[in-house]
Design an enzyme around this catalytic site. Structure first.
Site, PDB file in Angstrom:
ATOM      1  N   ARG A  34      14.924 -35.137  -3.453  1.00 35.84           N
ATOM      2  CA  ARG A  34      14.067 -33.952  -3.423  1.00 35.84           C
ATOM      3  C   ARG A  34      14.671 -32.846  -4.260  1.00 35.84           C
ATOM      4  O   ARG A  34      15.849 -32.538  -4.122  1.00 35.84           O
ATOM      5  CB  ARG A  34      13.897 -33.481  -1.973  1.00 35.84           C
ATOM      6  CG  ARG A  34      13.398 -34.642  -1.121  1.00 35.84           C
ATOM      7  CD  ARG A  34      12.689 -34.237   0.110  1.00 35.84           C
ATOM      8  NE  ARG A  34      12.159 -35.451   0.747  1.00 35.84           N
ATOM      9  CZ  ARG A  34      11.584 -35.484   1.935  1.00 35.84           C
ATOM     10  NH1 ARG A  34      11.456 -34.363   2.617  1.00 35.84           N
ATOM     11  NH2 ARG A  34      11.131 -36.603   2.419  1.00 35.84           N
ATOM     12  N   GLU A  58      13.658 -29.391  11.856  1.00 37.56           N
ATOM     13  CA  GLU A  58      12.766 -30.527  11.635  1.00 37.56           C
ATOM     14  C   GLU A  58      13.554 -31.784  11.260  1.00 37.56           C
ATOM     15  O   GLU A  58      14.356 -31.790  10.332  1.00 37.56           O
ATOM     16  CB  GLU A  58      11.784 -30.183  10.510  1.00 37.56           C
ATOM     17  CG  GLU A  58      10.821 -31.312  10.213  1.00 37.56           C
ATOM     18  CD  GLU A  58       9.964 -31.043   8.971  1.00 37.56           C
ATOM     19  OE1 GLU A  58       9.662 -29.870   8.693  1.00 37.56           O
ATOM     20  OE2 GLU A  58       9.632 -32.027   8.292  1.00 37.56           O
ATOM     21  N   ARG A  87      20.106 -35.158   8.492  1.00 34.12           N
ATOM     22  CA  ARG A  87      19.772 -34.164   9.520  1.00 34.12           C
ATOM     23  C   ARG A  87      20.161 -34.646  10.917  1.00 34.12           C
ATOM     24  O   ARG A  87      20.536 -33.852  11.772  1.00 34.12           O
ATOM     25  CB  ARG A  87      18.287 -33.812   9.467  1.00 34.12           C
ATOM     26  CG  ARG A  87      18.005 -32.935   8.265  1.00 34.12           C
ATOM     27  CD  ARG A  87      16.683 -32.242   8.350  1.00 34.12           C
ATOM     28  NE  ARG A  87      16.511 -31.374   7.175  1.00 34.12           N
ATOM     29  CZ  ARG A  87      15.418 -30.703   6.888  1.00 34.12           C
ATOM     30  NH1 ARG A  87      14.366 -30.769   7.689  1.00 34.12           N
ATOM     31  NH2 ARG A  87      15.340 -29.943   5.810  1.00 34.12           N
TER      32      ARG A  87
END
Length: 438
Positions: free
Chosen positions: A259, A348, A389
């Site tokens: 990304r 998230e 994450r």
RNA sequence: GGAGAGGUGGCAGAGUGGCCGAAUGCGCUAGAUUGCUAAUCUGGUGAUCCCUCACGGGAUCCGGGGGUUCGAAUCCCCCCCUCUCCGCCA
């Protein structure tokens, strides 16, 4: 992509959908072009039909007649060519415009501008109250020798990470657990290309809207690095007409994800939260065009993610993503946010989307029902585990006062049975030591 | 990287300028038939778009794009992909 018939029949519905998603889209121009298209199409069809008939006559005609007929056809051809050129121009403008029309959000999607308007649906687990000053994952990781962001930046620029030793092992364990869980639940494992052509990205809805977030190679190859395995997984059946017996297709794959994170300068710069490359296990479902079935799948893929977090003993919450925070392709999206002590909040980690037939239309994934009729499929996807994450959550939530990290029992089989990783890096009081023992 | 062969319907595969949206086989499907399973026979069986309330009609599509022609699966150009051999390589 929406069905042009729907836009034609109910432009107000489409405009309302755009407004709810805060996406600009020129519905009026689309209707104008469609109108012109529908004016031209029958004219062209008719001319071509007469051309075909004339062609057959020419084939059989006597030499004298033939010369006359040929002359007539040459005249006709000029008129046809003009119409075809206009038609070409109309389609050249219409097609890219149609690609910018977002999918319509479900009625259950809350109204709102950004993620602060997302609506919490439920919480699981209670964020831990530390009776010592917890370290964030960067301090913890670097002091344990598990992470080196400086070297990572030297190798690949900012927003990169290197995991080492037991943390790397934990990362593998998380991914492996995720794959095993999904295979157990009937998903087919796959390895897929992460370097893809334009079509899969356009088909899944990342192009044209999300083009800034995607790395691309130069003009020698014109290939793109995917941000998620969703792109190749969903595209596996592009261009096919599946039989109903083949459905549902349920796929799971681990991949590197890339990304660009354009426009996020200065945001989440510390540690593993926002990185240019990470590992992710992704689940994708392709099934019949049935709203109820889609909703069932949506609940199921969400549960898969929740079950993983529960197994990891990580507190999380599920939010119903609001219109303004919803991407163009989704009908509805539930985000799962996992508790991250250093953020003093939920971050998230998962994103469960359903698309209706939006992606299937763009990718042309269809199926033949029992009556032999052809329909576009419905598609859905969700994260199973985004490793970087989850590492934040695992390290920070399960840290011990002495700086070691407890391994949740579900992950131990993939960690050679280790219950705790790391070495003591902090002084502990007698009381804290006793607590660790317990 | 070099050389060659290919890409046609759900699959296999024929088709080298009009009679081709496309033979044939398989598959699928409906019916007939024979104790059952199975076999056999007969018929049906691509997608998309446009017009139509409908019945129906028309157009487009033979890897993709462009061209030649009154007319292209078929001829020409560009691109993509697959396979085989050689080279290199995890």
């Amino acid at each position: 992509m929406l069905d042009i018939k729907l836009i034609r029949a109910d432009p107000e519905l489409v405009r309302a959908g755009c407004a709810k998603k805060r996406i600009k889209c020129d519905v009026d121009r689309i209707l104008e072009l469609d109108d012109e298209f529908r004016g031209l199409a029958p004219q062209i069809d008719e001319l071509r039909a007469s051309q075909k008939l004339a062609g057959k006559a020419i084939a059989k005609a006597s030499p004298e007649e033939r010369a006359k007929l040929l002359e007539e056809q040459k005249q006709l051809k000029t008129g046809l060519k003009e119409l075809e050129e206009r038609m070409g121009a109309v389609q050249a403008e219409l097609k890219p415009l149609l690609l910018t029309v977002p999918n319509l959000p479900a009625a259950e999607v809350p109204d709102g501008l950004d993620d602060s308007d997302n609506v919490e649906l439920r919480k699981w687990g209670t964020p831990r109250l530390f009776d010592f000053e917890p370290l964030d994952h960067v301090d913890l990781g670097e002091r344990q020798g598990w992470m080196n962001t400086e070297v990572a930046a030297r190798l690949g620029g900012s927003r990169n990470y290197i995991t080492l030793g037991e943390l790397a092992r934990l990362e593998h364990a998380v991914l492996r657990f995720a794959m095993d869980l999904m295979i157990e639940r009937g998903f087919d494992p796959a390895f897929v290309p992460v370097l893809v052509r334009r079509e899969p990205l356009e088909g899944t809805g990342y192009f044209p809207g999300g083009i800034d977030q995607i790395y691309m190679t130069d003009e020698r190859d014109e290939l793109y690095l995917v941000g998620t395995a969703e792109v190749p997984l969903t595209s596996i059946h592009a261009g096919e007409i599946l039989s109903e017996e083949q459905l549902p297709v349920q796929l799971v794959a681990q991949s590197s994800c890339f990304r660009r994170e354009a426009g996020t300068y200065g945001k989440d710069t510390r540690g593993l939260y926002r990185v240019h490359q990470f590992q992710k296990v992704e689940q994708v479902v392709i099934d019949v065009a049935d709203e109820a079935r889609s909703l069932e799948h949506h609940a199921a893929i969400l549960k898969n993610a929740e079950d993983l977090l529960q197994a990891f003993e990580l507190p999380y919450r599920v939010v119903n993503v609001c219109g303004g925070d919803l991407g163009a392709p989704q009908v509805q999206k539930f985000d799962v946010e996992t508790w991250m002590p250093s953020r003093e909040g939920y971050g998230e980690t998962h994103s469960a989307s359903r698309f209706h037939d939006f992606q299937a239309r763009r990718l042309s994934i269809r199926y033949r029902d029992k009556e032999g009729k052809v329909h576009y499929c419905h598609t859905l996807n969700n994260t199973v585990a985004a490793s970087s994450r989850l590492l934040i959550a695992l390290m920070e939530n399960h840290q011990l006062p002495d700086g070691r990290v407890a391994v949740p029992s579900a992950l131990r089989p993939h960690m050679g049975g280790l219950e705790v990783i790391g070495k003591p890096i902090r002084e502990v009081t007698a009381a804290e030591a006793a607590e660790v023992e317990a």
